[in-house]
Motif scaffolding. Structure first.
Motif, mmCIF file in Angstrom:
data_model
loop_
_atom_site.group_PDB
_atom_site.id
_atom_site.type_symbol
_atom_site.label_atom_id
_atom_site.label_comp_id
_atom_site.label_asym_id
_atom_site.label_seq_id
_atom_site.Cartn_x
_atom_site.Cartn_y
_atom_site.Cartn_z
ATOM 1 N N GLU A 1 -88.976 -18.403 18.613
ATOM 2 C CA GLU A 1 -88.562 -20.146 18.863
ATOM 3 C C GLU A 1 -89.812 -20.462 19.848
ATOM 4 O O GLU A 1 -90.095 -19.766 20.616
ATOM 5 C CB GLU A 1 -87.205 -19.840 19.681
ATOM 6 C CG GLU A 1 -86.399 -21.326 19.613
ATOM 7 C CD GLU A 1 -85.140 -21.235 20.435
ATOM 8 O OE1 GLU A 1 -84.310 -22.198 19.876
ATOM 9 O OE2 GLU A 1 -84.972 -20.303 21.216
ATOM 10 N N THR B 1 -88.331 -24.970 23.830
ATOM 11 C CA THR B 1 -86.859 -25.090 23.422
ATOM 12 C C THR B 1 -86.192 -23.974 24.378
ATOM 13 O O THR B 1 -85.097 -24.374 24.863
ATOM 14 C CB THR B 1 -86.780 -24.643 21.959
ATOM 15 O OG1 THR B 1 -87.362 -25.785 21.269
ATOM 16 C CG2 THR B 1 -85.091 -25.049 21.613
ATOM 17 N N ARG C 1 -85.979 -25.573 27.971
ATOM 18 C CA ARG C 1 -84.835 -26.740 27.903
ATOM 19 C C ARG C 1 -83.494 -26.141 27.666
ATOM 20 O O ARG C 1 -82.564 -26.782 28.557
ATOM 21 C CB ARG C 1 -85.214 -27.628 26.653
ATOM 22 C CG ARG C 1 -86.306 -28.444 26.833
ATOM 23 C CD ARG C 1 -86.706 -29.232 25.491
ATOM 24 N NE ARG C 1 -85.848 -30.609 25.666
ATOM 25 C CZ ARG C 1 -86.496 -31.645 26.258
ATOM 26 N NH1 ARG C 1 -87.651 -31.646 26.615
ATOM 27 N NH2 ARG C 1 -85.902 -32.846 26.434
ATOM 28 N N ARG C 2 -83.365 -25.232 27.052
ATOM 29 C CA ARG C 2 -82.001 -24.405 27.059
ATOM 30 C C ARG C 2 -81.814 -23.842 28.221
ATOM 31 O O ARG C 2 -80.563 -24.031 28.878
ATOM 32 C CB ARG C 2 -81.964 -23.707 25.828
ATOM 33 C CG ARG C 2 -80.710 -23.123 25.575
ATOM 34 C CD ARG C 2 -80.440 -22.099 24.405
ATOM 35 N NE ARG C 2 -80.596 -22.531 23.031
ATOM 36 C CZ ARG C 2 -81.775 -22.080 22.610
ATOM 37 N NH1 ARG C 2 -82.644 -21.106 23.122
ATOM 38 N NH2 ARG C 2 -82.052 -22.780 21.134
ATOM 39 N N HIS D 1 -78.127 -14.495 23.504
ATOM 40 C CA HIS D 1 -78.614 -14.614 22.013
ATOM 41 C C HIS D 1 -79.960 -15.059 21.957
ATOM 42 O O HIS D 1 -80.415 -14.475 20.714
ATOM 43 C CB HIS D 1 -77.500 -15.747 21.748
ATOM 44 C CG HIS D 1 -77.031 -15.775 20.448
ATOM 45 N ND1 HIS D 1 -76.582 -14.297 19.827
ATOM 46 C CD2 HIS D 1 -77.363 -16.347 19.184
ATOM 47 C CE1 HIS D 1 -75.971 -14.526 18.515
ATOM 48 N NE2 HIS D 1 -76.740 -15.720 18.167
ATOM 49 N N ASP D 2 -80.541 -15.654 22.694
ATOM 50 C CA ASP D 2 -82.064 -15.993 22.636
ATOM 51 C C ASP D 2 -82.658 -14.755 22.387
ATOM 52 O O ASP D 2 -83.376 -14.643 21.674
ATOM 53 C CB ASP D 2 -82.575 -16.539 23.982
ATOM 54 C CG ASP D 2 -82.285 -18.087 23.961
ATOM 55 O OD1 ASP D 2 -81.526 -18.578 23.012
ATOM 56 O OD2 ASP D 2 -82.372 -18.570 25.250
ATOM 57 N N ALA E 1 -81.725 -12.796 19.090
ATOM 58 C CA ALA E 1 -82.179 -13.350 17.839
ATOM 59 C C ALA E 1 -83.558 -12.863 17.611
ATOM 60 O O ALA E 1 -84.370 -12.664 16.587
ATOM 61 C CB ALA E 1 -82.448 -14.853 18.146
ATOM 62 N N ALA F 1 -80.293 -29.322 18.849
ATOM 63 C CA ALA F 1 -81.533 -28.535 18.788
ATOM 64 C C ALA F 1 -81.384 -27.236 19.818
ATOM 65 O O ALA F 1 -81.684 -26.286 19.572
ATOM 66 C CB ALA F 1 -82.786 -29.332 19.520
ATOM 67 N N LEU F 2 -80.676 -27.627 20.904
ATOM 68 C CA LEU F 2 -80.340 -26.426 21.727
ATOM 69 C C LEU F 2 -79.459 -25.467 21.006
ATOM 70 O O LEU F 2 -79.212 -24.259 21.462
ATOM 71 C CB LEU F 2 -79.760 -26.787 23.205
ATOM 72 C CG LEU F 2 -80.915 -27.709 23.950
ATOM 73 C CD1 LEU F 2 -80.064 -27.876 25.342
ATOM 74 C CD2 LEU F 2 -82.109 -26.938 23.961
ATOM 75 N N LEU F 3 -78.418 -25.789 20.217
ATOM 76 C CA LEU F 3 -77.649 -24.899 19.648
ATOM 77 C C LEU F 3 -78.102 -24.321 18.429
ATOM 78 O O LEU F 3 -77.549 -23.306 17.930
ATOM 79 C CB LEU F 3 -75.972 -25.957 19.155
ATOM 80 C CG LEU F 3 -75.349 -26.345 20.244
ATOM 81 C CD1 LEU F 3 -74.263 -27.180 19.691
ATOM 82 C CD2 LEU F 3 -74.563 -24.832 20.894
ATOM 83 N N ARG F 4 -79.128 -24.854 17.911
ATOM 84 C CA ARG F 4 -79.652 -24.501 16.602
ATOM 85 C C ARG F 4 -79.941 -22.854 16.465
ATOM 86 O O ARG F 4 -79.820 -22.093 15.409
ATOM 87 C CB ARG F 4 -81.111 -25.010 16.313
ATOM 88 C CG ARG F 4 -81.321 -24.810 14.842
ATOM 89 C CD ARG F 4 -82.359 -25.896 14.347
ATOM 90 N NE ARG F 4 -81.685 -27.382 14.240
ATOM 91 C CZ ARG F 4 -82.230 -28.431 14.332
ATOM 92 N NH1 ARG F 4 -83.518 -28.728 14.641
ATOM 93 N NH2 ARG F 4 -81.404 -29.440 14.430
ATOM 94 N N HIS F 5 -80.289 -22.362 17.799
ATOM 95 C CA HIS F 5 -80.616 -20.919 17.812
ATOM 96 C C HIS F 5 -79.409 -19.990 17.264
ATOM 97 O O HIS F 5 -79.569 -18.865 17.029
ATOM 98 C CB HIS F 5 -81.386 -20.661 19.206
ATOM 99 C CG HIS F 5 -82.312 -19.219 19.085
ATOM 100 N ND1 HIS F 5 -83.273 -19.450 18.049
ATOM 101 C CD2 HIS F 5 -82.331 -18.149 19.580
ATOM 102 C CE1 HIS F 5 -84.008 -18.393 18.111
ATOM 103 N NE2 HIS F 5 -83.422 -17.612 19.307
#
Lengths: 209, 209
Positions: A157, A161, A164-165, A197-198, A201, B193-197
């Motif tokens: 990713e 992003t 920001r998350r 989860h980041d 994934a 967008a932040l949830l997309r992951h």
């Protein structure tokens, strides 16, 4: 030479002014950390550095503007500390944990959350908040992107992003932690779990759901 | 029969009291949505339903306690609306978007964020906040778990963690949205967008990073 003299004179006037501004900001940060925005008066901030209340309003206009400037400075300081703490991380999970342990529970993040709440009803202060978010996101993006690249961690990713998350979750966790009986270690574990989860994934590791 | 009579009498006294409490709460919610906690007085809330200010303090003790109760009720209402909106979603991505579009920009979430900021310095109000988070998380867990199971969507992560991450991100996005020039549609896209992951981890779809 005629044009140099006035500049030097101007600088001689400006430098003490900058020093006073900086001393007022430092004193305000300490008082705000201790008592919050509502618990500190302009007179108290001035007294802390032997200045007059009118000097606070001269440099910052209002206590609210001074508070937001102090909070933005402090959260950017916390972000730099987090970057330094995470630079030597051995894995993505370790990187996340080091960031979270530096940021969650820090007075700088708590001040920034308070400044965001305050700015909801003071839209004149929004531009400084905007610039602070831009710097938090840009520096988080750069720091994580560089580290990930250097270590060869998977790039599932965009680093932007991920940064920001991270900051959005940190605000949510800090807001909740301040309003409940949750301890700082509990809030740290909560945020590490929400970030997992980041990592999951990008690369499954034992213990990931 | 002797024991029934006093109960009926007690109820006759209680019911109008419950109605007045409920009417005060309804009036307060509308005023708070319009002006925020700081912009509304106890006298104004009382006047809105033709009551005395002492009736507000009788039922709620302080304006702050009334505000927190109103905010908790409203955010739980928003959560139920979001659940209804998302129940018919065709995919995990659609489910996220329907939740986000209901929650982000809603007055209920804004009130809850303000209540969390207020409770930082009013720890006596923390238990109600705690219970509200428990319900938000439990209902989000149940609703998402049931929908995911019924539709046969992948279960890469516990529904409880997904629900907690959703509300933590929502708080962070709402806090930022309120303090910057960001519009509600921009905040919605940011959160999607932040949830997309979450989604990307469970099932790769075109457009995921």
């Amino acid at each position: 030479m005629a044009s140099v003299q006035p500049l030097a004179e101007l600088r001689a006037v400006r430098e003490p002014g900058k020093r006073m501004r900086s001393r007022l900001l430092d004193a305000a940060v300490e008082l705000f950390k201790e008592k919050g925005q509502g618990g500190v008066s302009v007179a108290e901030i001035a007294a802390a550095v032997g200045a007059y209340p009118s000097q606070v309003t001269y440099y910052f206009r209002t206590k609210e503007a001074l508070f937001v400037e102090a909070a933005c400075r402090e959260v950017l300081y916390v972000a730099r500390q987090a970057e330094l703490a995470a630079a030597g991380a051995a894995s993505g999970g370790d990187y996340n944990r080091r960031l979270v342990e530096t940021v969650i529970g820090s007075p700088g993040l708590a001040l920034f959350v308070e400044a965001l709440s305050l700015t909801r009803r003071r839209q004149d202060l929004a531009p400084l908040i905007e610039r602070t978010f831009e710097r938090l996101h840009a520096e988080g993006d750069r720091a994580y992107g560089e580290t990930r690249h250097r270590r060869g961690w998977p790039e599932a990713e965009s680093a932007a992003t991920v940064a920001r998350r991270f900051w959005t979750l940190a605000l949510g966790v800090a807001l909740r932690e301040g309003a409940t009986e949750a301890s700082v270690p509990e809030a740290v574990e909560e945020m590490v779990a929400l970030l997992r989860h980041d990592l999951g994934a990008a690369r499954r590791t034992p213990g990931d759901a």
